[in-house]
Design a protein around this motif. Structure first.
Motif, PDB file in Angstrom:
ATOM      1  N   ASP A 176       0.812  -1.212   0.000  1.00 46.62           N
ATOM      2  CA  ASP A 176       0.000   0.000   0.000  1.00 46.62           C
ATOM      3  C   ASP A 176       0.850   1.269   0.000  1.00 46.62           C
ATOM      4  O   ASP A 176       0.576   2.222  -0.742  1.00 46.62           O
ATOM      5  CB  ASP A 176      -0.937   0.007   1.213  1.00 46.62           C
ATOM      6  CG  ASP A 176      -2.087  -0.978   1.049  1.00 46.62           C
ATOM      7  OD1 ASP A 176      -2.241  -1.509  -0.065  1.00 46.62           O
ATOM      8  OD2 ASP A 176      -2.824  -1.232   2.028  1.00 46.62           O
ATOM      9  N   GLU A 177       1.905   1.297   0.836  1.00 45.24           N
ATOM     10  CA  GLU A 177       2.738   2.492   0.905  1.00 45.24           C
ATOM     11  C   GLU A 177       3.421   2.754  -0.430  1.00 45.24           C
ATOM     12  O   GLU A 177       3.534   3.892  -0.877  1.00 45.24           O
ATOM     13  CB  GLU A 177       3.772   2.343   2.026  1.00 45.24           C
ATOM     14  CG  GLU A 177       3.187   2.386   3.433  1.00 45.24           C
ATOM     15  CD  GLU A 177       2.493   3.693   3.730  1.00 45.24           C
ATOM     16  OE1 GLU A 177       2.969   4.747   3.249  1.00 45.24           O
ATOM     17  OE2 GLU A 177       1.458   3.689   4.422  1.00 45.24           O
ATOM     18  N   HIS A 180       0.843   4.204  -2.856  1.00 46.27           N
ATOM     19  CA  HIS A 180       0.545   5.608  -2.539  1.00 46.27           C
ATOM     20  C   HIS A 180       1.677   6.520  -3.017  1.00 46.27           C
ATOM     21  O   HIS A 180       1.436   7.614  -3.543  1.00 46.27           O
ATOM     22  CB  HIS A 180       0.339   5.780  -1.036  1.00 46.27           C
ATOM     23  CG  HIS A 180      -0.890   5.106  -0.517  1.00 46.27           C
ATOM     24  ND1 HIS A 180      -2.044   4.983  -1.261  1.00 46.27           N
ATOM     25  CD2 HIS A 180      -1.162   4.500   0.685  1.00 46.27           C
ATOM     26  CE1 HIS A 180      -2.978   4.338  -0.564  1.00 46.27           C
ATOM     27  NE2 HIS A 180      -2.452   4.026   0.617  1.00 46.27           N
ATOM     28  N   GLU A 181       2.901   6.059  -2.846  1.00 41.40           N
ATOM     29  CA  GLU A 181       4.049   6.862  -3.271  1.00 41.40           C
ATOM     30  C   GLU A 181       4.097   6.984  -4.790  1.00 41.40           C
ATOM     31  O   GLU A 181       4.362   8.061  -5.332  1.00 41.40           O
ATOM     32  CB  GLU A 181       5.328   6.227  -2.744  1.00 41.40           C
ATOM     33  CG  GLU A 181       6.576   7.056  -2.997  1.00 41.40           C
ATOM     34  CD  GLU A 181       7.802   6.440  -2.338  1.00 41.40           C
ATOM     35  OE1 GLU A 181       8.903   6.984  -2.560  1.00 41.40           O
ATOM     36  OE2 GLU A 181       7.661   5.426  -1.625  1.00 41.40           O
ATOM     37  N   ARG A 183       1.532   6.815  -6.787  1.00 40.92           N
ATOM     38  CA  ARG A 183       0.425   7.699  -7.182  1.00 40.92           C
ATOM     39  C   ARG A 183       0.818   9.164  -6.986  1.00 40.92           C
ATOM     40  O   ARG A 183       0.533  10.023  -7.830  1.00 40.92           O
ATOM     41  CB  ARG A 183      -0.816   7.379  -6.364  1.00 40.92           C
ATOM     42  CG  ARG A 183      -2.017   8.258  -6.722  1.00 40.92           C
ATOM     43  CD  ARG A 183      -3.145   8.075  -5.710  1.00 40.92           C
ATOM     44  NE  ARG A 183      -3.674   6.738  -5.748  1.00 40.92           N
ATOM     45  CZ  ARG A 183      -4.660   6.354  -6.569  1.00 40.92           C
ATOM     46  NH1 ARG A 183      -5.193   7.229  -7.400  1.00 40.92           N
ATOM     47  NH2 ARG A 183      -5.104   5.118  -6.534  1.00 40.92           N
ATOM     48  N   ARG A 184       1.487   9.461  -5.865  1.00 44.37           N
ATOM     49  CA  ARG A 184       1.892  10.845  -5.589  1.00 44.37           C
ATOM     50  C   ARG A 184       2.792  11.390  -6.692  1.00 44.37           C
ATOM     51  O   ARG A 184       2.589  12.503  -7.192  1.00 44.37           O
ATOM     52  CB  ARG A 184       2.617  10.910  -4.233  1.00 44.37           C
ATOM     53  CG  ARG A 184       3.202  12.271  -3.895  1.00 44.37           C
ATOM     54  CD  ARG A 184       3.982  12.213  -2.598  1.00 44.37           C
ATOM     55  NE  ARG A 184       5.140  11.337  -2.685  1.00 44.37           N
ATOM     56  CZ  ARG A 184       6.303  11.689  -3.194  1.00 44.37           C
ATOM     57  NH1 ARG A 184       6.465  12.909  -3.711  1.00 44.37           N
ATOM     58  NH2 ARG A 184       7.323  10.846  -3.215  1.00 44.37           N
TER      59      ARG A 184
END
Length: 242
Positions: A176-177, A180-181, A183-184
């Protein structure tokens, strides 16, 4: 980096060749030394330990992956542990791989911080009690301690330059992390675009009709085994007077 525009415009490879680019994504350790002060205030240390043991901490009839949490004495932090069995293909039978992770303070080494936890959970090889029959703890066959540096995102870096945060492992074993990274960074490089769009339904994909026979439609160069093909039969013998 163009200091006038404060923008990344390229990169030099190990052979000195310059590659021009609009955006550059790199791991934190590869950020140029002159730019590191911009994010070093956001950097923190993570204590890591990797062990090879002779058996599982939580033996069962079937191999399993175990997640453990161990409180640290006189501290509010906890040690996160991940034990990988042979079924995870991380090691051969009968061994196990154990990862221990604890947020650091930058003042002590990983071995200083994690050794008490290792001594609590495992027997140490080459010690007087390592073969004691009354001690059922797994035995450490090999160990390595190291510190892993990670950082938070910084808006002070030049535009077009993105560094992967290398988030330290926590209490989960998913990605997940990392997603998210990704996507950022994606949303900064491609604003308005969809991130990881779903794959199309296989039934909605239209395939072009491609003939396997490269000589299809070319008389005389078809399938010699097909009687209906104009090129059927043996090739003409050049010596045949007919």
């Amino acid at each position: 980096v163009d200091t006038t525009l404060n923008k990344c415009i390229g990169v030099l490879d190990s052979e000195g060749v310059r590659l021009t680019c609009d955006n550059l994504i790199m791991a934190t350790p590869y950020v140029p030394l002159q730019l590191r002060p911009l994010y070093e205030t956001h950097t923190h240390s993570v204590n890591r330990c990797v062990l090879i043991t002779d058996r599982s901490l939580l033996p069962t009839e079937s191999d399993q992956i175990s997640i453990i949490t161990i409180p640290v004495e006189n501290e509010s932090k906890v040690v996160r542990g991940l034990e990988l069995s042979p079924s995870s293909y991380a090691c051969p039978k009968p061994f196990h791989i154990v990862h221990l992770i604890l947020e650091g303070d930058g003042c002590r080494t990983a071995e200083e911080v994690l050794s008490p936890t290792v001594q609590l959970l495992f027997r140490q090889a080459n010690t007087a009690d390592c073969d004691s029959p009354s001690d059922s703890r797994p035995r450490v066959l090999w160990a390595i301690y190291f510190n892993h540096l990670t950082s938070d995102p910084s808006s002070d870096l030049p535009s077009g330059l993105f560094h992967v945060l290398s988030s330290y492992p926590g209490g989960s074993i998913d990605f997940d992390e990392g997603v998210h990274e990704a996507r950022r960074i994606f949303e900064q490089i491609c604003p308005g675009e969809e991130f990881l769009p779903p794959a199309p339904n296989p039934e909605d994909i239209i395939m072009d009709d491609v003939h396997d026979n490269p000589g299809h439609g070319n008389p005389g160069h078809g399938d010699p085994t097909d009687p209906s093909d104009p090129g059927h039969g043996d090739p003409a013998d050049p010596s045949d007077p007919a």
